[in-house]
Write a protein that holds these residues in place. Structure first.
Motif, PDB file in Angstrom:
ATOM      1  N   SER A 389      40.386  46.136  53.365  1.00  0.00           N
ATOM      2  CA  SER A 389      41.099  45.915  52.116  1.00  0.00           C
ATOM      3  C   SER A 389      42.584  46.213  52.327  1.00  0.00           C
ATOM      4  N   ARG A 390      43.364  46.006  51.265  1.00  0.00           N
ATOM      5  CA  ARG A 390      44.805  46.212  51.383  1.00  0.00           C
ATOM      6  C   ARG A 390      45.134  47.662  51.737  1.00  0.00           C
ATOM      7  N   GLU A 391      44.314  48.609  51.231  1.00  0.00           N
ATOM      8  CA  GLU A 391      44.594  50.021  51.530  1.00  0.00           C
ATOM      9  C   GLU A 391      44.029  50.461  52.870  1.00  0.00           C
ATOM     10  N   GLY A 392      43.285  49.595  53.541  1.00  0.00           N
ATOM     11  CA  GLY A 392      42.732  49.956  54.836  1.00  0.00           C
ATOM     12  C   GLY A 392      41.280  50.348  54.814  1.00  0.00           C
ATOM     13  N   PHE A 393      40.607  50.258  53.666  1.00  0.00           N
ATOM     14  CA  PHE A 393      39.179  50.540  53.605  1.00  0.00           C
ATOM     15  C   PHE A 393      38.425  49.447  54.362  1.00  0.00           C
ATOM     16  N   VAL A 394      37.434  49.848  55.160  1.00  0.00           N
ATOM     17  CA  VAL A 394      36.650  48.899  55.962  1.00  0.00           C
ATOM     18  C   VAL A 394      35.377  48.552  55.197  1.00  0.00           C
ATOM     19  N   PHE A 395      35.189  47.257  54.949  1.00  0.00           N
ATOM     20  CA  PHE A 395      34.020  46.752  54.239  1.00  0.00           C
ATOM     21  C   PHE A 395      33.109  45.987  55.203  1.00  0.00           C
ATOM     22  N   THR A 396      31.830  46.108  55.002  1.00  0.00           N
ATOM     23  CA  THR A 396      30.847  45.297  55.723  1.00  0.00           C
ATOM     24  C   THR A 396      30.086  44.468  54.692  1.00  0.00           C
ATOM     25  N   ILE A 397      30.149  43.147  54.854  1.00  0.00           N
ATOM     26  CA  ILE A 397      29.596  42.237  53.850  1.00  0.00           C
ATOM     27  C   ILE A 397      28.438  41.457  54.461  1.00  0.00           C
ATOM     28  N   ASP A 398      27.282  41.511  53.802  1.00  0.00           N
ATOM     29  CA  ASP A 398      26.147  40.644  54.129  1.00  0.00           C
ATOM     30  C   ASP A 398      26.240  39.405  53.255  1.00  0.00           C
ATOM     31  N   LEU A 399      26.213  38.253  53.921  1.00  0.00           N
ATOM     32  CA  LEU A 399      26.501  36.997  53.234  1.00  0.00           C
ATOM     33  C   LEU A 399      25.391  35.983  53.492  1.00  0.00           C
ATOM     34  N   GLN A 400      25.198  35.101  52.532  1.00  0.00           N
ATOM     35  CA  GLN A 400      24.251  33.997  52.687  1.00  0.00           C
ATOM     36  C   GLN A 400      24.947  32.709  52.266  1.00  0.00           C
ATOM     37  N   VAL A 401      24.842  31.703  53.139  1.00  0.00           N
ATOM     38  CA  VAL A 401      25.453  30.398  52.881  1.00  0.00           C
ATOM     39  C   VAL A 401      24.367  29.336  52.967  1.00  0.00           C
ATOM     40  N   GLN A 402      24.341  28.455  51.997  1.00  0.00           N
ATOM     41  CA  GLN A 402      23.373  27.355  51.984  1.00  0.00           C
ATOM     42  C   GLN A 402      24.122  26.046  52.136  1.00  0.00           C
ATOM     43  N   ILE A 403      23.696  25.235  53.125  1.00  0.00           N
ATOM     44  CA  ILE A 403      24.329  23.948  53.381  1.00  0.00           C
ATOM     45  C   ILE A 403      23.274  22.857  53.376  1.00  0.00           C
ATOM     46  N   HIS A 404      23.737  21.631  53.257  1.00  0.00           N
ATOM     47  CA  HIS A 404      22.827  20.488  53.254  1.00  0.00           C
ATOM     48  C   HIS A 404      23.483  19.342  54.011  1.00  0.00           C
ATOM     49  N   ILE A 405      22.685  18.692  54.861  1.00  0.00           N
ATOM     50  CA  ILE A 405      23.160  17.550  55.641  1.00  0.00           C
ATOM     51  C   ILE A 405      22.323  16.349  55.245  1.00  0.00           C
ATOM     52  N   SER A 406      22.962  15.329  54.757  1.00  0.00           N
ATOM     53  CA  SER A 406      22.256  14.109  54.365  1.00  0.00           C
ATOM     54  C   SER A 406      21.751  13.377  55.606  1.00  0.00           C
ATOM     55  N   ASP A 407      20.577  12.726  55.481  1.00  0.00           N
ATOM     56  CA  ASP A 407      20.027  12.015  56.634  1.00  0.00           C
ATOM     57  C   ASP A 407      20.925  10.875  57.079  1.00  0.00           C
ATOM     58  N   ASN A 438      40.490  37.404  55.117  1.00  0.00           N
ATOM     59  CA  ASN A 438      41.776  37.174  54.461  1.00  0.00           C
ATOM     60  C   ASN A 438      41.737  37.589  52.988  1.00  0.00           C
ATOM     61  N   THR A 439      40.620  37.313  52.333  1.00  0.00           N
ATOM     62  CA  THR A 439      40.489  37.697  50.925  1.00  0.00           C
ATOM     63  C   THR A 439      40.529  39.211  50.760  1.00  0.00           C
ATOM     64  N   LEU A 440      39.812  39.915  51.600  1.00  0.00           N
ATOM     65  CA  LEU A 440      39.804  41.375  51.529  1.00  0.00           C
ATOM     66  C   LEU A 440      41.187  41.947  51.804  1.00  0.00           C
ATOM     67  N   GLN A 441      41.885  41.360  52.728  1.00  0.00           N
ATOM     68  CA  GLN A 441      43.190  41.886  53.112  1.00  0.00           C
ATOM     69  C   GLN A 441      44.189  41.814  51.951  1.00  0.00           C
ATOM     70  N   ASP A 442      43.995  40.876  51.048  1.00  0.00           N
ATOM     71  CA  ASP A 442      44.924  40.700  49.936  1.00  0.00           C
ATOM     72  C   ASP A 442      44.496  41.444  48.677  1.00  0.00           C
ATOM     73  N   LEU A 443      43.381  42.149  48.700  1.00  0.00           N
ATOM     74  CA  LEU A 443      42.872  42.822  47.509  1.00  0.00           C
ATOM     75  C   LEU A 443      42.740  44.320  47.750  1.00  0.00           C
ATOM     76  N   GLU A 444      42.931  45.085  46.662  1.00  0.00           N
ATOM     77  CA  GLU A 444      42.586  46.486  46.735  1.00  0.00           C
ATOM     78  C   GLU A 444      41.067  46.617  46.713  1.00  0.00           C
ATOM     79  N   ALA A 445      40.599  47.734  47.213  1.00  0.00           N
ATOM     80  CA  ALA A 445      39.154  47.926  47.321  1.00  0.00           C
ATOM     81  C   ALA A 445      38.469  47.834  45.961  1.00  0.00           C
ATOM     82  N   ILE A 446      39.041  48.558  44.979  1.00  0.00           N
ATOM     83  CA  ILE A 446      38.433  48.549  43.648  1.00  0.00           C
ATOM     84  C   ILE A 446      38.511  47.153  43.041  1.00  0.00           C
TER      85      ILE A 446
END
Length: 666
Positions: A389-407, A438-446
């Motif tokens: 974060s902007r203040e230097g707090f280290v975050f660990t994020i578990d993420l899920q992304v769903q994609i689709h490919i047309s035949d 990049n998003t975390l770097q521009d935001l405060e932790a709270i």
């Protein structure tokens, strides 16, 4: 008996013995599954050329063999060796190597076959039809039992080698003193019937490599009978699906699945890897000419397509258009990525000439976490995203992304990234990870914690725009879990506890309010009967009050009218009386004044008192009359003085008190 006779007898005996020996060695008993190889030891004729078999009485191995039975060949001119018939066991094949015949053409590795050769049981017919030395193209099928000339032909089976080699360079196995398949560069497994059957959990096909034939055309890596002229002819009017069916359709019927190797060569078969694989079945293939490799069949499951990369076929002719910059998209039958993928089914396709990339067309879920998806292993290398974060707090994020490919877009996706694994590890991993960092770097932790939903929506929009350039649709970006720094967790924990306490108090307050309302409602319900009666009473009283009010208004009006009249009457009477009193008073005053001047003040007062007593306005008897030792006149005088001192006259009856009952105090 003389010496001459003895000599004669001895000579006759020796001769008879020799005759017996010759006769014994000349008579041969050939068993039912044997042949007798005749070798002529003496002859004035020599064998022509390099053939080891004599056809015209020359010295050497004779072309004619002794068949089963009792046979006579005069010894010592002929010697006979017994050999078993060639027998090919079930599940095996027999490879025939001719040691007689014409030399092979230059570059040839096997001998041409003619139908007249049969099972090579007639060596004269073989040579009479221009049989050639070397490996014969057909093989003997399982169960073959034939009297084959042991010198003219060597027959190799998995268990035994039949025949008598005449080539001195053949290696002998000293411990058994006999030839084996290894002596000819083969292992026993290669002399078995080739069986293609389903594996334990997959379907199989056999890839064929041919070791003899004309060279491949320049630039080709596999041979297809007739080339691709039929594909070119079908392109004018046929659809992509029809072309695919033509390419997957086998031409193996032209040569009985490579078992008729002579027919394969006659139809233009070429050396090297073959386009058409073998399907399920058992095949009699010459291991000197054909090699088979087992590979899994291409299986496209529901929710998938297979994008085909063609390494053989017609020249590349791009159909993707000028806007597509990621490679060539071609029609089936051309070299390049086919514009039409293969859909659900099983395809006997040669993976050496057509590489298939399986593309999931169902929604693909990828996890940036320690646990990967159970449906696939595409996200095995994805890890939780780590950012500051902007203040230097280290975050660990578990993420899920769903994609689709047309035949229909799958070929372009593969042309862009190569494989789906590359799409995940090279494209998605960097894009998603960098966005969140990049998003975390521009935001405060709270701020990040409070706007988690906004961050997720922003990530979805960013990833969607990015993947759209690769023909991939983004269906969702979800933040599954966020591991906060310990020092931030402590602050948030205290804050949350305070919020929970406040919420608890608010809930308790609402509960008390509800309880009060409930009790009020219960009391109201219990007093419904009284409330109804009181409401009726109120209505009755209201009606009575209205009636009384109306009556009062009527009475008031009557009183006002009558009162006014009475008042007017009283006023008139009072005015008259007042005038009379006034006149009377004035007259009395004038009389008192004249009397006073005439007789003095005291006599005037006494006269007035007497007059008042006479009029009854003065109590002669006092309220309290004390009878003491004085005279009654004194009491009367005292009473009169009191009345005069008070300035008024009482009219009440006096109270008589006996003197002896009153305590007189000084």
């Amino acid at each position: 008996m003389g010496v001459a006779q003895v000599s004669y007898l001895v000579g006759a005996g020796v001769l008879a013995l020799l005759l017996l020996i010759v006769l014994a060695k000349s008579i041969h008993r050939i068993q039912p599954t044997q042949v007798g190889l005749v070798n002529k030891l003496f002859s004035f004729r020599k064998l022509p050329g390099d053939n080891p078999i004599a056809f015209n009485g020359e010295a050497g191995y004779q072309a004619d063999m002794l068949m089963p039975g009792t046979r006579f060949k005069l010894w010592p001119i002929y010697s006979v060796s017994k050999f078993p018939w060639v027998q090919v066991p079930a599940g095996e094949i027999g490879v025939v190597i001719a040691q007689v015949g014409r030399p092979l053409p230059i570059g040839a590795k096997s001998a041409r076959y003619r139908p007249e050769f049969g099972n090579y049981g007639d060596v004269r017919s073989f040579l009479g039809h221009d049989g050639e030395k070397g490996v014969q193209r057909p093989v003997l099928p399982p169960g073959t039992l034939a009297p084959i000339h042991p010198v003219a032909f060597i027959v190799l089976t998995a268990r035994e080698v039949f025949g008598l080699p005449v080539a001195p360079e053949l290696a002998w196995e000293e411990h058994e003193n006999k030839l084996t398949a290894a002596s000819f560069g083969l292992n026993p497994k290669q002399l078995s019937v080739v069986i293609i059957a389903p594996g334990q959990d997959r379907d199989m096909v056999g890839l064929v490599t041919v070791l003899e034939g004309e060279p491949l055309p320049s630039g080709d890596i596999a041979s297809r009978l007739g080339g691709f002229d039929d594909v070119l002819a079908l392109e004018a009017e046929g659809t992509d699906a029809e072309i695919i069916d033509l390419l997957l359709g086998s031409k193996n019927d032209l040569h009985n699945n490579y078992q008729d190797f002579q027919a394969f060569l006659d139809h233009g078969g070429r050396i090297g890897l073959q386009h058409d694989p073998l399907l399920y079945g058992a095949y009699l293939l010459n291991p000197f000419l054909v090699r088979v490799e087992m590979v899994p069949m291409l299986v496209v499951n529901q929710g998938q397509v297979a994008v085909i990369k063609g390494f053989v076929g017609l020249p590349t002719l791009d159909t993707s258009g000028a806007e597509f910059k990621f490679g060539s998209i071609v029609r089936p039958g051309h070299r390049g990525i086919w514009q039409e993928p293969l859909r659900t089914g099983k395809y006997p396709i040669n993976p050496r000439v057509y590489a298939a990339e399986i593309v999931p067309t169902s929604i693909l879920t990828l996890n940036w976490a320690s646990a990967s998806s159970q449906a696939h292993n595409l996200d095995a290398r994805l890890e939780s995203i780590v950012g500051k974060s902007r203040e230097g707090f280290v975050f660990t994020i578990d993420l899920q992304v769903q994609i689709h490919i047309s035949d229909t877009r799958a070929p372009k996706v593969i042309s862009s990234v190569g494989t789906i694994l590359n799409l995940v590890n090279e494209v998605l991993q960097s894009a998603v990870g960098n966005h969140f960092r990049n998003t975390l770097q521009d935001l405060e932790a709270i701020r990040f914690i409070e706007t988690r939903q906004e961050v997720q929506e922003s990530a979805f929009a960013a990833v969607s725009r990015y993947l759209a350039g690769y023909e991939v649709e983004t269906r969702g970006v979800y933040i599954q879990d966020v591991i906060f720094p310990p020092e931030l967790v402590e602050v948030l924990t205290h804050r949350e506890i305070a919020n929970q306490q406040r919420a608890t108090y608010e809930e308790q307050q609402r509960a008390e309010t509800v309880r009060i309302e409930t009790e009020k409602a219960r009391g109201t319900a219990n007093m419904q009967a009284d409330l109804a009666a009181s409401q009726v009473s109120v209505e009755i009283n209201a009606n009575q009050a209205d009636a009384r009010e109306a009556q009062a208004r009527g009475d008031a009006a009557y009183v006002r009218v009558t009162g006014q009249a009475e008042a007017d009457k009283i006023a008139a009477i009072g005015l008259a009386e007042g005038k009379a009193v006034e006149a009377l008073g004035l007259a009395r005053a004038a009389g008192f004044e004249a009397q006073r001047e005439a007789i003095g003040e005291l006599p005037t007062a006494l006269v007035a008192v007497a007059g008042a007593i006479a009029e009854g306005r003065i109590k002669v008897v006092p309220d309290v009359l004390v009878a003491g030792g004085g005279s009654s006149l004194d009491g009367l005088a005292a009473t009169l003085m009191k009345l005069l001192g008070d300035g008024g006259l009482g009219l009440s009856k006096p109270t008589v008190v006996e003197a002896e009952e009153v305590e007189v105090r000084e």
